[in-house]
Design an enzyme around this catalytic site. Structure first.
Site: not given
Ligand code: NDP
Ligand code: HSE
Length: 440
Positions: A51, A110, A210, A307, A206, A137, A24, A192
């Site tokens: 998606a 990761k 990394k 975040g 996790d 990472v 988002s 988050g």
């Molecule tokens: P979220 O769970 O908040 O978001 C995942 C998104 O992917 C949602 O919009 C979900 O859809 C969509 N989604 C999941 N599975 C499917 C699928 N099968 N088909 C279509 N859409 C799908 O995850 P995050 O944003 O927190 O994390 C995303 C990635 O980033 C992960 O790999 C995470 O490890 C990595 N990451 C996250 C960090 C963090 O601080 N959050 C930091 C660094 C890396 P819907 O909204 O409809 O459920």
């Molecule tokens: N869940 C992970 C953390 C997100 O807490 O650091 C960042 O990769």
């Protein structure tokens, strides 16, 4: 003839897979900063679709017409695919499909890179497209690019870091507010920081993912998740945190990748860090990574490790890099595994330990324990004794005491043998904790 300006060029089509915490924010920044991003990338970046699993959920700032559950055709039509959905499938298949179709890929995943990265890198090399993963990472912190590119002329010896925001937040809350582990994890989820399944955070997996990525980049050797010895923070108690403070330390979950005489080792575990060490001051969900390099010396990278917006910053940096290559030609670095060093078990790593024991408080006990450690070849650096408030038993009228022993460096195997032998001593009632000491 002058070259076309960024706005004259055909827009580059960006497909976003996932619109959660990170996605988002990527969508928001792509829209809000469109003009600047176009100027930096050399062409407009057009978000052509997003998606998600559920298109009926409103996504602030995202045109509902862009939402789809059918990611395949979206990927096929893109120049750059941003994968921030997480998980294994369909993320893996969609990235391979994007690469096969000639799109560049930017991912924050990761977990997938640490297990299946080599297949993705190989596919990208073969197709001649970029795969970038700065956000995988330490969130916002530029660490992948510095290790992979800026230090490409140097020799990295050790990488030591706090790379999981959730566990750092949890340990920080436990030590500053006395909050329990579960409550602190729930807070991290609300903010988050945590993964969809927070056991990946608290279990250390996790951070281990990394560590595998960093070790691979730092040592030009393929290191996967299975190579990383992993211990999380679930066994850390409020008592451990309190005793750490009493002995001038802070408990941190560390990811360590190092060059040893026999190869490369990578491990994740909680450790005591001296309170005056810069890592001890890394609070909340912040991350920090130390890199020790032969010529550069010590480097430290610090910032927000988790975040939505911080992670989106790293994602967009990669998107701009990939876009520049689309506009100007060229390609980012390929996987570098030429050194192919042996990956050695982390149990051969040499480190200091702090062992806390509950013993019968009578003369000669300390000498008995010290003697046994000496017999096992483990050298004591410091000992501290404190009375225990646990009620004395009938056979221990003098009461119980805590003994806190800090050792000089020892191997894990030597320490484990010693602890077992100490536990069997008659006046020893309990081994309360054994924690490594790092960064001293
Ligand atoms: P979220 O769970 O908040 O978001 C995942 C998104 O992917 C949602 O919009 C979900 O859809 C969509 N989604 C999941 N599975 C499917 C699928 N099968 N088909 C279509 N859409 C799908 O995850 P995050 O944003 O927190 O994390 C995303 C990635 O980033 C992960 O790999 C995470 O490890 C990595 N990451 C996250 C960090 C963090 O601080 N959050 C930091 C660094 C890396 P819907 O909204 O409809 O459920
Ligand atoms: N869940 C992970 C953390 C997100 O807490 O650091 C960042 O990769």
């Amino acid at each position: 003839m002058s070259s076309p300006s960024s706005t004259d060029r055909r827009p580059l089509r960006v497909a976003l897979l996932g619109c959660g915490v990170v996605g988002s924010q990527v969508a928001r920044m792509l829209t809000e900063h469109a003009a600047d991003l176009a100027a930096r990338a050399g062409a407009p970046l057009e978000l052509v679709g997003v998606a998600v699993r559920d298109v009926s959920v409103p996504r602030e700032g995202v045109d509902p017409a862009l939402l789809t559950t059918d990611a395949g055709p979206l990927v096929d039509a893109a120049d750059i695919v941003v994968e921030v959905m997480g998980g294994d499938e369909p993320a893996r298949g969609l990235m391979l499909r994007a690469i096969a179709g000639g799109a560049a890929v930017v991912t924050a995943n990761k977990a997938l890179l640490a297990s299946d990265g080599p297949a993705l890198y190989a596919a990208a090399d073969e197709a001649g497209v970029d795969i970038y993963f700065e956000a995988a990472v330490a969130g916002a912190i530029p660490i992948v690019r510095p290790v992979r590119e800026s230090l490409a002329g140097d020799y990295v010896r050790k990488v030591l870091g706090i790379v999981n925001g959730t566990t750092n937040y949890v340990l920080d809350q436990m030590s500053t507010t006395g909050l329990g582990l579960d409550e602190a994890v729930a807070q991290a989820q609300q903010l988050g920081y945590a993964e969809a399944d927070p056991t990946a955070d608290v279990g250390g997996h996790d951070a281990a993912a990394k560590a595998a990525i960093l070790a691979s980049l730092a040592f030009h050797t393929r290191v996967t998740l299975d190579d990383v010895a992993c211990e999380g923070i679930t066994s850390i108690t409020a008592d451990d945190v309190a005793w750490a403070a009493k002995t001038g330390h802070v408990v941190k979950l560390l990811a360590i990748a190092e060059r040893t005489p026999d190869g490369v080792s990578a491990r994740v575990h909680p450790a005591l860090v001296p309170a005056d060490h810069p890592l001890a001051g890394v609070r909340g969900a912040f991350n920090a990574v130390f890199v020790e390099a032969e010529a550069a010396g010590d480097l430290m990278f610090y910032g927000q490790g988790a975040g939505g917006a911080p992670t989106a910053s790293a994602v967009l940096g990669d998107v701009v890099s990939a876009a520049r290559h689309r506009v100007l030609g060229g390609k980012g670095p390929e996987e570098s595994t030429y050194a192919a060093l042996p990956v050695v078990p982390a149990s051969s790593a040499i480190t200091r330990y702090q062992v806390r024991l509950l013993v019968v408080d009578r003369p000669g006990v300390l000498a008995q324990v010290a003697h046994l450690l000496a017999d096992q070849g483990v050298s004591i650096e410091a000992v501290r004794q404190a009375p225990s408030d646990r009620p004395a038993g009938v056979d221990e009228p003098s009461g119980l005491a805590h003994l806190i022993i800090t050792t000089h460096t020892a191997t894990e195997a030597a320490l484990a043998g010693t602890v077992e032998a100490v536990a069997a001593l008659d006046p020893v009632r309990e081994i309360t904790s054994v924690l490594r000491v790092e960064g001293a």
